[in-house]
Design a protein around this motif. Structure first.
Motif, PDB file in Angstrom:
ATOM      1  N   ASP A  89       0.857  -1.176   0.000  1.00  0.00           N
ATOM      2  CA  ASP A  89       0.000   0.000   0.000  1.00  0.00           C
ATOM      3  C   ASP A  89       0.904   1.241   0.000  1.00  0.00           C
ATOM      4  N   GLU A  90       0.317   2.414  -0.102  1.00  0.00           N
ATOM      5  CA  GLU A  90       1.076   3.665  -0.225  1.00  0.00           C
ATOM      6  C   GLU A  90       2.041   3.872   0.946  1.00  0.00           C
ATOM      7  N   GLU A  91       1.583   3.632   2.150  1.00  0.00           N
ATOM      8  CA  GLU A  91       2.429   3.842   3.334  1.00  0.00           C
ATOM      9  C   GLU A  91       3.624   2.890   3.345  1.00  0.00           C
ATOM     10  N   ARG A  92       3.381   1.620   3.076  1.00  0.00           N
ATOM     11  CA  ARG A  92       4.478   0.644   3.038  1.00  0.00           C
ATOM     12  C   ARG A  92       5.465   0.972   1.923  1.00  0.00           C
ATOM     13  N   MET A  93       4.930   1.344   0.770  1.00  0.00           N
ATOM     14  CA  MET A  93       5.784   1.661  -0.365  1.00  0.00           C
ATOM     15  C   MET A  93       6.706   2.834  -0.020  1.00  0.00           C
ATOM     16  N   GLU A  94       6.157   3.886   0.552  1.00  0.00           N
ATOM     17  CA  GLU A  94       6.968   5.053   0.868  1.00  0.00           C
ATOM     18  C   GLU A  94       7.992   4.756   1.953  1.00  0.00           C
ATOM     19  N   SER A  95       7.643   3.930   2.931  1.00  0.00           N
ATOM     20  CA  SER A  95       8.620   3.605   3.972  1.00  0.00           C
ATOM     21  C   SER A  95       9.766   2.772   3.391  1.00  0.00           C
ATOM     22  N   CYS A  96       9.470   1.890   2.445  1.00  0.00           N
ATOM     23  CA  CYS A  96      10.530   1.114   1.786  1.00  0.00           C
ATOM     24  C   CYS A  96      11.375   2.010   0.893  1.00  0.00           C
ATOM     25  N   LEU A  97      10.756   2.970   0.254  1.00  0.00           N
ATOM     26  CA  LEU A  97      11.513   3.911  -0.573  1.00  0.00           C
ATOM     27  C   LEU A  97      12.458   4.754   0.272  1.00  0.00           C
ATOM     28  N   ARG A  98      12.079   5.065   1.515  1.00  0.00           N
ATOM     29  CA  ARG A  98      12.984   5.795   2.406  1.00  0.00           C
ATOM     30  C   ARG A  98      14.238   4.972   2.687  1.00  0.00           C
ATOM     31  N   VAL A  99      14.053   3.660   2.871  1.00  0.00           N
ATOM     32  CA  VAL A  99      15.211   2.783   3.069  1.00  0.00           C
ATOM     33  C   VAL A  99      16.059   2.762   1.800  1.00  0.00           C
ATOM     34  N   LEU A 100      15.426   2.675   0.639  1.00  0.00           N
ATOM     35  CA  LEU A 100      16.171   2.703  -0.620  1.00  0.00           C
ATOM     36  C   LEU A 100      16.925   4.025  -0.791  1.00  0.00           C
ATOM     37  N   ALA A 101      16.323   5.114  -0.370  1.00  0.00           N
ATOM     38  CA  ALA A 101      17.009   6.412  -0.445  1.00  0.00           C
ATOM     39  C   ALA A 101      18.282   6.376   0.394  1.00  0.00           C
ATOM     40  N   ASP A 102      18.195   5.777   1.578  1.00  0.00           N
ATOM     41  CA  ASP A 102      19.380   5.641   2.427  1.00  0.00           C
ATOM     42  C   ASP A 102      20.426   4.753   1.759  1.00  0.00           C
ATOM     43  N   LEU A 103      19.989   3.614   1.243  1.00  0.00           N
ATOM     44  CA  LEU A 103      20.923   2.711   0.559  1.00  0.00           C
ATOM     45  C   LEU A 103      21.580   3.383  -0.650  1.00  0.00           C
ATOM     46  N   SER A 104      20.843   4.266  -1.309  1.00  0.00           N
ATOM     47  CA  SER A 104      21.377   4.903  -2.514  1.00  0.00           C
ATOM     48  C   SER A 104      22.521   5.861  -2.203  1.00  0.00           C
ATOM     49  N   THR A 105      22.720   6.187  -0.934  1.00  0.00           N
ATOM     50  CA  THR A 105      23.872   7.019  -0.582  1.00  0.00           C
ATOM     51  C   THR A 105      25.158   6.204  -0.567  1.00  0.00           C
ATOM     52  N   ARG A 106      25.026   4.869  -0.559  1.00  0.00           N
ATOM     53  CA  ARG A 106      26.199   3.992  -0.501  1.00  0.00           C
ATOM     54  C   ARG A 106      26.287   3.026  -1.683  1.00  0.00           C
ATOM     55  N   HIS A 107      25.182   2.883  -2.425  1.00  0.00           N
ATOM     56  CA  HIS A 107      25.117   1.938  -3.536  1.00  0.00           C
ATOM     57  C   HIS A 107      24.365   2.578  -4.693  1.00  0.00           C
ATOM     58  N   GLN A 108      24.704   2.137  -5.892  1.00  0.00           N
ATOM     59  CA  GLN A 108      23.890   2.518  -7.036  1.00  0.00           C
ATOM     60  C   GLN A 108      22.625   1.664  -6.973  1.00  0.00           C
ATOM     61  N   VAL A 109      21.467   2.298  -7.033  1.00  0.00           N
ATOM     62  CA  VAL A 109      20.195   1.584  -6.965  1.00  0.00           C
ATOM     63  C   VAL A 109      19.467   1.769  -8.288  1.00  0.00           C
ATOM     64  N   LEU A 110      19.140   0.653  -8.918  1.00  0.00           N
ATOM     65  CA  LEU A 110      18.353   0.665 -10.147  1.00  0.00           C
ATOM     66  C   LEU A 110      17.001   0.047  -9.818  1.00  0.00           C
ATOM     67  N   LEU A 111      15.982   0.878  -9.804  1.00  0.00           N
ATOM     68  CA  LEU A 111      14.632   0.431  -9.462  1.00  0.00           C
ATOM     69  C   LEU A 111      13.789   0.461 -10.727  1.00  0.00           C
ATOM     70  N   PHE A 112      13.424  -0.708 -11.203  1.00  0.00           N
ATOM     71  CA  PHE A 112      12.595  -0.824 -12.394  1.00  0.00           C
ATOM     72  C   PHE A 112      11.136  -0.968 -11.981  1.00  0.00           C
ATOM     73  N   THR A 113      10.250  -0.266 -12.693  1.00  0.00           N
ATOM     74  CA  THR A 113       8.820  -0.418 -12.455  1.00  0.00           C
ATOM     75  C   THR A 113       8.053  -0.025 -13.708  1.00  0.00           C
ATOM     76  N   CYS A 114       6.909  -0.635 -13.864  1.00  0.00           N
ATOM     77  CA  CYS A 114       6.018  -0.228 -14.948  1.00  0.00           C
ATOM     78  C   CYS A 114       4.790   0.476 -14.368  1.00  0.00           C
ATOM     79  N   HIS A 115       4.851   0.796 -13.077  1.00  0.00           N
ATOM     80  CA  HIS A 115       3.722   1.402 -12.369  1.00  0.00           C
ATOM     81  C   HIS A 115       3.986   2.887 -12.108  1.00  0.00           C
ATOM     82  N   GLY A 116       3.104   3.725 -12.630  1.00  0.00           N
ATOM     83  CA  GLY A 116       3.248   5.167 -12.474  1.00  0.00           C
ATOM     84  C   GLY A 116       3.258   5.614 -11.022  1.00  0.00           C
ATOM     85  N   HIS A 117       2.425   4.996 -10.190  1.00  0.00           N
ATOM     86  CA  HIS A 117       2.367   5.431  -8.789  1.00  0.00           C
ATOM     87  C   HIS A 117       3.668   5.136  -8.051  1.00  0.00           C
TER      88      HIS A 117
END
Length: 134
Positions: A89-117
């Motif tokens: 859901d929106e809340e879970r997705m955004e909380s996981c994206l916050r973790v990815l944002a943190d990881l992206s400071t130390r790793h290159q992150v390639l996030l593929f999606t076909c979903h606009g939201h």
């Protein structure tokens, strides 16, 4: 157990707590057993088969991200993720994206999606993101 939890579980616990907005505080692996337990903020331990699908997926993502960090000392590799957030859901997705944002400071992150939201949420949550339309 509290003193000897491997680094992966300690990192996974931090990620899981962030992803669940504090509803769960840690991940435990009972000594000698092949299972994981999610620990609620109340201290209650929950077996992974009793978690909702979304929470279980958050836990497994937290474990994967922790493994990436644990092995980063040996080789820093990019993180390639393909539609990992579609069942959230929106809340879970955004909380996981916050973790990815943190990881992206130390790793290159390639996030593929076909979903606009998902794309729009990533644009909001991950500063300095680069969007490539394929």
């Amino acid at each position: 157990e509290q003193e000897r939890q491997p680094g992966v579980l300690l990192r996974a616990s931090d990620y899981f707590m962030t992803m669940t907005n504090g509803a769960f505080t840690s991940v435990k692996a009972p000594f000698g057993e092949q299972r994981l337990l999610a620990v609620r903020a109340t201290g209650q331990m929950v077996d992974t088969n009793q978690l909702s699908r979304g929470t279980a997926e958050q836990l497994y993502l937290a474990m994967r991200f922790a493994l990436v960090e644990e092995y980063a000392g040996k080789a820093v590799l990019p993180l390639v993720l393909d539609d990992i957030l579609v069942n959230f859901d929106e809340e879970r997705m955004e909380s996981c994206l916050r973790v990815l944002a943190d990881l992206s400071t130390r790793h290159q992150v390639l996030l593929f999606t076909c979903h606009g939201h998902v794309r729009e949420a990533a644009a909001r949550v991950i500063p300095g993101h680069l969007f490539i339309h394929l």
